[in-house]
Write a protein that holds these residues in place. Structure first.
Motif, PDB file in Angstrom:
ATOM      1  N   ILE A 159       0.828  -1.311  -0.023  1.00  0.00           N
ATOM      2  CA  ILE A 159       0.040  -0.126   0.052  1.00  0.00           C
ATOM      3  C   ILE A 159       0.998   1.292   0.130  1.00  0.00           C
ATOM      4  O   ILE A 159       1.812   1.399   0.792  1.00  0.00           O
ATOM      5  N   ARG A 160       0.729   1.927  -0.987  1.00  0.00           N
ATOM      6  CA  ARG A 160       1.373   3.277  -0.969  1.00  0.00           C
ATOM      7  C   ARG A 160       1.229   4.344   0.308  1.00  0.00           C
ATOM      8  O   ARG A 160       1.816   4.652   1.098  1.00  0.00           O
ATOM      9  N   ILE A 161      -0.015   4.529   0.306  1.00  0.00           N
ATOM     10  CA  ILE A 161      -0.765   5.127   1.817  1.00  0.00           C
ATOM     11  C   ILE A 161      -2.180   4.311   1.947  1.00  0.00           C
ATOM     12  O   ILE A 161      -2.755   4.283   0.983  1.00  0.00           O
ATOM     13  N   PRO A 162      -2.247   3.921   3.184  1.00  0.00           N
ATOM     14  CA  PRO A 162      -3.504   3.221   3.505  1.00  0.00           C
ATOM     15  C   PRO A 162      -4.891   4.076   2.851  1.00  0.00           C
ATOM     16  O   PRO A 162      -5.000   5.219   2.946  1.00  0.00           O
ATOM     17  N   GLU A 163      -5.670   3.357   2.058  1.00  0.00           N
ATOM     18  CA  GLU A 163      -6.789   4.162   1.542  1.00  0.00           C
ATOM     19  C   GLU A 163      -8.012   3.678   2.435  1.00  0.00           C
ATOM     20  O   GLU A 163      -8.172   2.572   2.716  1.00  0.00           O
ATOM     21  N   TYR A 164      -8.938   4.944   2.765  1.00  0.00           N
ATOM     22  CA  TYR A 164     -10.204   4.629   3.170  1.00  0.00           C
ATOM     23  C   TYR A 164     -11.091   5.355   2.599  1.00  0.00           C
ATOM     24  O   TYR A 164     -10.955   6.585   2.769  1.00  0.00           O
ATOM     25  N   GLU A 165     -12.173   4.917   1.802  1.00  0.00           N
ATOM     26  CA  GLU A 165     -13.024   5.921   1.445  1.00  0.00           C
ATOM     27  C   GLU A 165     -14.441   5.059   1.255  1.00  0.00           C
ATOM     28  O   GLU A 165     -14.402   3.742   1.006  1.00  0.00           O
ATOM     29  N   SER A 166     -15.347   5.783   1.694  1.00  0.00           N
ATOM     30  CA  SER A 166     -16.800   5.142   1.927  1.00  0.00           C
ATOM     31  C   SER A 166     -17.139   5.008   0.582  1.00  0.00           C
ATOM     32  O   SER A 166     -16.942   5.683  -0.373  1.00  0.00           O
ATOM     33  N   TYR A 167     -18.286   3.987   0.340  1.00  0.00           N
ATOM     34  CA  TYR A 167     -18.686   3.417  -0.945  1.00  0.00           C
ATOM     35  C   TYR A 167     -19.955   2.798  -0.855  1.00  0.00           C
ATOM     36  O   TYR A 167     -20.371   2.706   0.349  1.00  0.00           O
TER      37      TYR A 167
ATOM     38  N   MET B 144      -2.905 -10.877   8.204  1.00  0.00           N
ATOM     39  CA  MET B 144      -2.932  -9.995   7.195  1.00  0.00           C
ATOM     40  C   MET B 144      -1.487  -9.018   7.411  1.00  0.00           C
ATOM     41  O   MET B 144      -1.517  -8.102   8.335  1.00  0.00           O
ATOM     42  N   GLN B 145      -0.761  -8.813   6.306  1.00  0.00           N
ATOM     43  CA  GLN B 145       0.275  -8.134   6.271  1.00  0.00           C
ATOM     44  C   GLN B 145       0.073  -6.911   5.349  1.00  0.00           C
ATOM     45  O   GLN B 145      -0.380  -6.945   4.247  1.00  0.00           O
ATOM     46  N   LEU B 146       0.487  -5.717   6.207  1.00  0.00           N
ATOM     47  CA  LEU B 146       0.405  -4.493   5.063  1.00  0.00           C
ATOM     48  C   LEU B 146       1.624  -3.818   5.344  1.00  0.00           C
ATOM     49  O   LEU B 146       2.160  -3.451   6.155  1.00  0.00           O
ATOM     50  N   HIS B 147       2.031  -3.673   3.796  1.00  0.00           N
ATOM     51  CA  HIS B 147       3.294  -3.118   3.518  1.00  0.00           C
ATOM     52  C   HIS B 147       3.138  -1.831   2.994  1.00  0.00           C
ATOM     53  O   HIS B 147       2.875  -1.491   1.929  1.00  0.00           O
ATOM     54  N   ILE B 148       3.482  -0.549   3.742  1.00  0.00           N
ATOM     55  CA  ILE B 148       3.105   0.791   3.672  1.00  0.00           C
ATOM     56  C   ILE B 148       4.219   1.513   3.415  1.00  0.00           C
ATOM     57  O   ILE B 148       5.300   1.691   3.918  1.00  0.00           O
ATOM     58  N   GLY B 149       4.123   2.323   2.105  1.00  0.00           N
ATOM     59  CA  GLY B 149       4.963   3.563   2.071  1.00  0.00           C
ATOM     60  C   GLY B 149       6.051   3.375   0.744  1.00  0.00           C
ATOM     61  O   GLY B 149       7.017   4.246   0.721  1.00  0.00           O
ATOM     62  N   ALA B 150       6.081   2.438  -0.003  1.00  0.00           N
ATOM     63  CA  ALA B 150       6.876   2.582  -1.091  1.00  0.00           C
ATOM     64  C   ALA B 150       6.304   3.303  -2.283  1.00  0.00           C
ATOM     65  O   ALA B 150       5.311   3.093  -2.681  1.00  0.00           O
ATOM     66  N   ILE B 151       7.176   4.089  -2.910  1.00  0.00           N
ATOM     67  CA  ILE B 151       7.287   4.619  -4.504  1.00  0.00           C
ATOM     68  C   ILE B 151       7.719   3.628  -5.455  1.00  0.00           C
ATOM     69  O   ILE B 151       9.138   3.756  -5.087  1.00  0.00           O
ATOM     70  N   ARG B 152       7.049   3.101  -6.200  1.00  0.00           N
ATOM     71  CA  ARG B 152       7.716   2.210  -7.097  1.00  0.00           C
ATOM     72  C   ARG B 152       7.867   2.616  -8.379  1.00  0.00           C
ATOM     73  O   ARG B 152       7.314   3.479  -8.851  1.00  0.00           O
ATOM     74  N   ASN B 153       9.022   1.943  -8.921  1.00  0.00           N
ATOM     75  CA  ASN B 153       9.260   2.199 -10.542  1.00  0.00           C
ATOM     76  C   ASN B 153       9.431   3.821 -10.915  1.00  0.00           C
ATOM     77  O   ASN B 153       8.637   4.128 -11.668  1.00  0.00           O
TER      78      ASN B 153
ATOM     79  N   ASP C 285      10.797  -4.092  -9.994  1.00  0.00           N
ATOM     80  CA  ASP C 285      11.509  -4.919  -9.039  1.00  0.00           C
ATOM     81  C   ASP C 285      13.134  -4.966  -9.512  1.00  0.00           C
ATOM     82  O   ASP C 285      13.747  -6.173  -9.306  1.00  0.00           O
ATOM     83  N   THR C 286      13.604  -3.998 -10.126  1.00  0.00           N
ATOM     84  CA  THR C 286      14.974  -3.980 -10.636  1.00  0.00           C
ATOM     85  C   THR C 286      15.646  -2.803  -9.960  1.00  0.00           C
ATOM     86  O   THR C 286      16.817  -2.735 -10.450  1.00  0.00           O
ATOM     87  N   GLY C 287      15.417  -2.257  -8.793  1.00  0.00           N
ATOM     88  CA  GLY C 287      16.143  -1.348  -8.081  1.00  0.00           C
ATOM     89  C   GLY C 287      15.851   0.042  -8.181  1.00  0.00           C
ATOM     90  O   GLY C 287      16.706   0.823  -7.919  1.00  0.00           O
ATOM     91  N   PHE C 288      14.702   0.155  -8.726  1.00  0.00           N
ATOM     92  CA  PHE C 288      14.243   1.958  -8.945  1.00  0.00           C
ATOM     93  C   PHE C 288      13.166   2.294  -7.894  1.00  0.00           C
ATOM     94  O   PHE C 288      12.166   2.986  -8.494  1.00  0.00           O
ATOM     95  N   ASP C 289      13.016   1.747  -6.893  1.00  0.00           N
ATOM     96  CA  ASP C 289      11.895   2.135  -5.735  1.00  0.00           C
ATOM     97  C   ASP C 289      12.611   2.837  -4.678  1.00  0.00           C
ATOM     98  O   ASP C 289      13.688   2.846  -4.468  1.00  0.00           O
ATOM     99  N   SER C 290      11.853   3.509  -3.911  1.00  0.00           N
ATOM    100  CA  SER C 290      12.125   4.475  -2.886  1.00  0.00           C
ATOM    101  C   SER C 290      11.254   4.789  -1.790  1.00  0.00           C
ATOM    102  O   SER C 290       9.944   3.952  -2.016  1.00  0.00           O
ATOM    103  N   ILE C 291      11.577   5.337  -0.757  1.00  0.00           N
ATOM    104  CA  ILE C 291      10.565   5.553   0.286  1.00  0.00           C
ATOM    105  C   ILE C 291       9.756   6.765   0.085  1.00  0.00           C
ATOM    106  O   ILE C 291      10.280   7.799  -0.568  1.00  0.00           O
TER     107      ILE C 291
END
Length: 470
Positions: free
Chosen positions: A242-250, A295-304, A316-322
């Protein structure tokens, strides 16, 4: 002056040494989150050389090599395996201060027994030849390495559409001393950025589940069908990036409209994406609760981040960051939306930004309910934080804001069979942290008590928490 990488590496007090050598060191390993290829495990793949087992797929090393000016030919390109290894060996001396320097030499020491040399351009050839000879022996196959490192359980990371054929095949080999279980990683069911890729994924999900996905209800049934299948093969964990946890009513109409739009090959809005992902995470929570999964929540990666290299090499080749951003309120709302229905499963929360440590350290206390010790966990230092400083900060926040003694400890999060030494690295840092408290007069030197805590964090807590079959 201390010698590099002795048996007392990172253990700076007598108490720390006792806790590690008498308690932590001898504990088996439960590696409950990794990225090993199930086929390599099931088929006990014989690696031809050190590059195959050590450098391929390791984007930690790739990032460092690029930073040191190594041409991509010798990282992911068409250089020979020896050329790639030699390129890495030349880089290693320049990495003092980076955890890669520690990991590299721990991984050569265990399981290969190389204690008399550090890796550099002068020692590269002798280390290459010595390790390659050992890789021909059964003791250094995947099964052999797993046995040497005393791994009892390893959990791979698997998409709901995966066949899990290699998990099935391995479970038939009853003579093995370890178990391999899948982990349910359904991120693509909510990855709506490209509607054409999403539609293709849903078609595959429909096919393997036997459920024709046309709306959110049928999507839920398809995912539940795969969740059931994973459970039958011993899966007890779901995993979510999860980039940032999302919570939006629906409403149900909102979700059905979003699925319809996506299946028509059209893009949806950020709000519609957030609604869908909120509903999916709630669905996974309920499914997990019903089966006593975690349930595992991995939060905070900016990928690619690097488009040019993503187009060339893929993910998944080394171009991700915090990443950054406020995670507290949406995370609270997400967890509360499940807890209010008594549908919140055991949950582990990992953050990539250490600035969020205290947020998670306090958040987990909001949803402990006394039913399970440590039901909501603050996960170990993850990815860019699975180094000495990152681990120490995580432990300090957990100890200050929560209960360190209930911590389920370390994982490899790795694509390499040599990464089990990260458990050793973690255990040394844990023992040194507790030992420092004792030396500072902040904790009593009660080795029976402290040894039990260290033993539990190293192994027993995770054994009880995950409830793996058998």
């Amino acid at each position: 002056m201390s010698t590099f990488l002795t048996e007392d590496f990172l253990l700076l007090s007598d108490t720390a040494k006792t806790l590690y050598h008498d308690y932590a060191k001898k504990q088996p390993i439960i590696d409950y989150h990794c990225h090993l290829q199930p086929r390599d495990v099931a088929e006990n793949r014989q690696f031809k050389n050190l590059t195959e087992v050590w450098l391929k797929g390791d984007h930690y090393k790739w990032r460092a090599m690029r930073s040191l000016g190594v041409d991509e030919k010798y990282i992911t390109g068409d250089g020979t395996d020896y050329e790639k290894f030699l390129a890495w060996a030349k880089c290693v001396p320049m990495l003092i201060g980076n955890p890669l320097y520690h990991w590299t030499h721990l991984e050569l020491r265990r399981p290969f027994g190389i204690k008399d040399r550090v890796l550099n351009s002068q020692t590269a050839e002798s280390i290459w030849n010595e390790v390659n000879e050992k890789l021909k022996q059964p003791e250094f196959s995947p099964w052999g390495i797993i046995k040497q490192m005393d791994v009892k359980v390893l959990c791979t990371t698997d998409d709901p559409i995966d066949s899990l054929e290699y998990h099935s095949a391995l479970q038939e080999k009853s003579h093995l001393d370890f178990k391999m279980y899948p982990t349910f990683r359904p991120d693509k069911a909510g990855a709506v950025e490209d509607p054409y890729l999403y539609r293709d994924y849903i078609e595959q999900l429909s096919r393997v589940s036997g459920v024709d996905v046309v709306d959110f209800t049928s999507l839920s049934r398809a995912l539940e069908s795969r969740h059931n299948y994973f459970h039958s093969l011993g899966c007890r964990i779901s995993d979510h990036a999860i980039r940032i946890p999302e919570y939006e009513s629906y409403t149900q109409q909102d979700l059905d409209a979003t699925i319809s739009t996506l299946l028509d090959g059209k893009k949806v809005s950020e709000k519609e994406s957030a609604q869908l992902n909120t509903a999916l995470l709630q669905l996974y929570g309920r499914l997990n609760k019903a089966k006593n999964w975690t349930m595992q929540l991995h939060i905070g990666a900016i990928r690619n981040n690097n488009t040019r290299m993503f187009n060339k090499l893929g993910p998944d080749t080394g171009f991700d960051s915090i990443g950054g951003g406020d995670i507290a309120l949406p995370l609270s709302r997400l967890l509360n939306s499940l807890d209010i229905e008594d549908q919140l499963p055991k949950t582990i929360i990992y953050v990539l930004n250490s600035a969020d440590n205290d947020i998670v350290g306090t958040m987990i206390g909001n949803f402990q309910d006394g039913s399970i010790a440590g039901k909501i966990q603050f996960g170990s230092g993850w990815w860019f934080n699975d180094q000495k400083t990152g681990m120490e900060k995580q432990m300090e926040s957990l100890a200050n804001m929560g209960v360190l003694s209930q911590f389920v400890g370390m994982l490899t999060d790795s694509r390499s069979f040599l990464s089990y030494t990260r458990h050793e690295y973690f255990r040394r840092i844990l023992c040194n942290k507790i030992g420092t408290w004792v030396e500072n007069g902040e904790a009593p030197k009660d080795l029976d008590l402290l040894g039990e805590i260290v033993t539990n964090i190293s192994y027993n807590n995770s054994l009880k928490y995950f409830n793996f079959p058998g």
